[in-house]
Motif scaffolding. Structure first.
Motif, short mmCIF file in Angstrom:
data_model
loop_
_atom_site.label_atom_id
_atom_site.label_comp_id
_atom_site.label_asym_id
_atom_site.label_seq_id
_atom_site.Cartn_x
_atom_site.Cartn_y
_atom_site.Cartn_z
N THR A 29 0.81 -1.22 0.00
CA THR A 29 0.00 0.00 0.00
C THR A 29 0.84 1.27 0.00
OG1 THR A 29 -0.16 -0.06 2.42
CG2 THR A 29 -1.93 -1.13 1.16
N TYR A 30 2.16 1.12 0.07
CA TYR A 30 3.05 2.27 0.02
C TYR A 30 2.93 2.92 -1.35
CZ TYR A 30 6.98 4.87 1.95
OH TYR A 30 7.77 5.85 2.48
N PRO A 31 2.96 4.24 -1.46
CA PRO A 31 2.78 4.91 -2.77
C PRO A 31 3.79 4.40 -3.81
CG PRO A 31 2.76 6.53 -0.99
CD PRO A 31 3.16 5.22 -0.38
N ARG A 32 3.28 3.99 -4.94
CA ARG A 32 4.14 3.43 -6.00
C ARG A 32 5.19 4.43 -6.47
NH1 ARG A 32 2.35 -1.24 -8.94
NH2 ARG A 32 0.54 -2.10 -7.88
N GLU A 33 4.85 5.71 -6.50
CA GLU A 33 5.80 6.71 -6.98
C GLU A 33 6.97 6.90 -6.01
OE1 GLU A 33 2.49 8.92 -4.84
OE2 GLU A 33 2.58 7.29 -6.29
N HIS A 34 6.86 6.36 -4.82
CA HIS A 34 7.94 6.43 -3.84
C HIS A 34 8.59 5.07 -3.60
CE1 HIS A 34 7.14 10.57 -2.78
NE2 HIS A 34 5.87 10.28 -2.73
N THR A 35 8.24 4.09 -4.43
CA THR A 35 8.73 2.73 -4.24
C THR A 35 9.57 2.29 -5.43
OG1 THR A 35 6.68 2.21 -3.07
CG2 THR A 35 8.01 0.36 -3.77
N SER A 36 10.72 1.73 -5.14
CA SER A 36 11.55 1.09 -6.17
C SER A 36 11.73 -0.37 -5.79
CB SER A 36 12.93 1.75 -6.25
OG SER A 36 12.84 3.07 -6.69
N LEU A 37 11.66 -1.21 -6.79
CA LEU A 37 11.92 -2.64 -6.60
C LEU A 37 13.15 -2.98 -7.42
CD1 LEU A 37 8.31 -4.01 -7.22
CD2 LEU A 37 9.37 -3.49 -5.02
N ALA A 38 14.05 -3.74 -6.85
CA ALA A 38 15.23 -4.19 -7.59
C ALA A 38 15.34 -5.70 -7.38
CB ALA A 38 16.48 -3.49 -7.10
N LEU A 39 15.37 -6.44 -8.47
CA LEU A 39 15.44 -7.89 -8.41
C LEU A 39 16.72 -8.35 -9.09
CD1 LEU A 39 11.74 -8.43 -9.48
CD2 LEU A 39 12.64 -8.49 -7.17
N LEU A 40 17.50 -9.12 -8.39
CA LEU A 40 18.76 -9.63 -8.92
C LEU A 40 18.71 -11.14 -8.94
CD1 LEU A 40 21.67 -9.14 -9.86
CD2 LEU A 40 22.36 -9.21 -7.45
N GLU A 41 18.75 -11.70 -10.13
CA GLU A 41 18.71 -13.15 -10.32
C GLU A 41 20.10 -13.64 -10.66
OE1 GLU A 41 18.80 -16.81 -12.42
OE2 GLU A 41 19.19 -14.90 -13.36
N GLY A 42 20.47 -14.77 -10.11
CA GLY A 42 21.77 -15.32 -10.45
C GLY A 42 21.83 -16.82 -10.25
N ASP A 43 22.46 -17.49 -11.19
CA ASP A 43 22.76 -18.92 -11.11
C ASP A 43 21.54 -19.84 -11.05
OD1 ASP A 43 25.50 -18.37 -11.12
OD2 ASP A 43 25.58 -18.21 -8.94
N SER A 44 20.37 -19.35 -11.44
CA SER A 44 19.18 -20.21 -11.42
C SER A 44 19.25 -21.25 -12.52
CB SER A 44 17.91 -19.37 -11.59
OG SER A 44 17.70 -18.56 -10.47
N ARG A 45 18.67 -22.38 -12.22
CA ARG A 45 18.63 -23.49 -13.19
C ARG A 45 17.21 -23.90 -13.51
NH1 ARG A 45 23.33 -26.99 -10.20
NH2 ARG A 45 24.96 -25.45 -10.51
N ASP A 46 16.24 -23.12 -13.05
CA ASP A 46 14.84 -23.54 -13.17
C ASP A 46 13.95 -22.58 -13.96
OD1 ASP A 46 14.67 -21.41 -11.46
OD2 ASP A 46 13.40 -22.42 -10.00
N GLY A 47 14.52 -21.68 -14.72
CA GLY A 47 13.70 -20.75 -15.50
C GLY A 47 13.30 -19.49 -14.74
N THR A 48 13.98 -19.20 -13.64
CA THR A 48 13.65 -18.03 -12.84
C THR A 48 13.79 -16.74 -13.65
OG1 THR A 48 14.23 -19.08 -10.75
CG2 THR A 48 14.29 -16.68 -10.79
N TRP A 49 14.85 -16.62 -14.44
CA TRP A 49 15.05 -15.39 -15.22
C TRP A 49 13.89 -15.15 -16.17
CZ3 TRP A 49 17.15 -10.93 -14.92
CH2 TRP A 49 17.25 -10.11 -16.04
N GLY A 50 13.45 -16.17 -16.88
CA GLY A 50 12.31 -16.03 -17.79
C GLY A 50 11.04 -15.63 -17.05
N ALA A 51 10.81 -16.21 -15.89
CA ALA A 51 9.64 -15.87 -15.09
C ALA A 51 9.73 -14.44 -14.59
CB ALA A 51 9.50 -16.84 -13.92
#
Length: 75
Positions: A29-51
């Motif tokens: 519920t935090y205001p989207r304009e004040h929210t940043s999401l950062a996702l770092l994927e590494g070494d996955s073997r199950d299709g995580t990057w595609g998902a």
């Protein structure tokens, strides 16, 4: 004025859990304009990057969302 919020999430072999995680992030519920999401994927073997790439637009609506890949182990 709201403070800015960054949610930084390292992800590995999480393809089967990513939809649930995205759904939880969408419920924030935090205001989207004040929210940043950062996702770092590494070494996955199950299709995580595609998902993650498929979920990116769904998550980004109105907020900054960098996503990246890193190789942590030599393969």
């Amino acid at each position: 004025m709201s403070e800015k919020l960054l949610i930084l999430t390292p992800i590995r072999d999480a393809a089967e859990n990513l939809d649930t995680y995205v759904a939880l992030l969408e419920r924030l519920t935090y205001p989207r304009e004040h929210t940043s999401l950062a996702l770092l994927e590494g070494d996955s073997r199950d299709g995580t990057w595609g998902a993650l790439v498929a979920a990116r637009d769904r998550l980004a609506r109105g907020r900054r969302l960098p996503a990246g890949r890193a190789q942590f182990r030599g393969h």
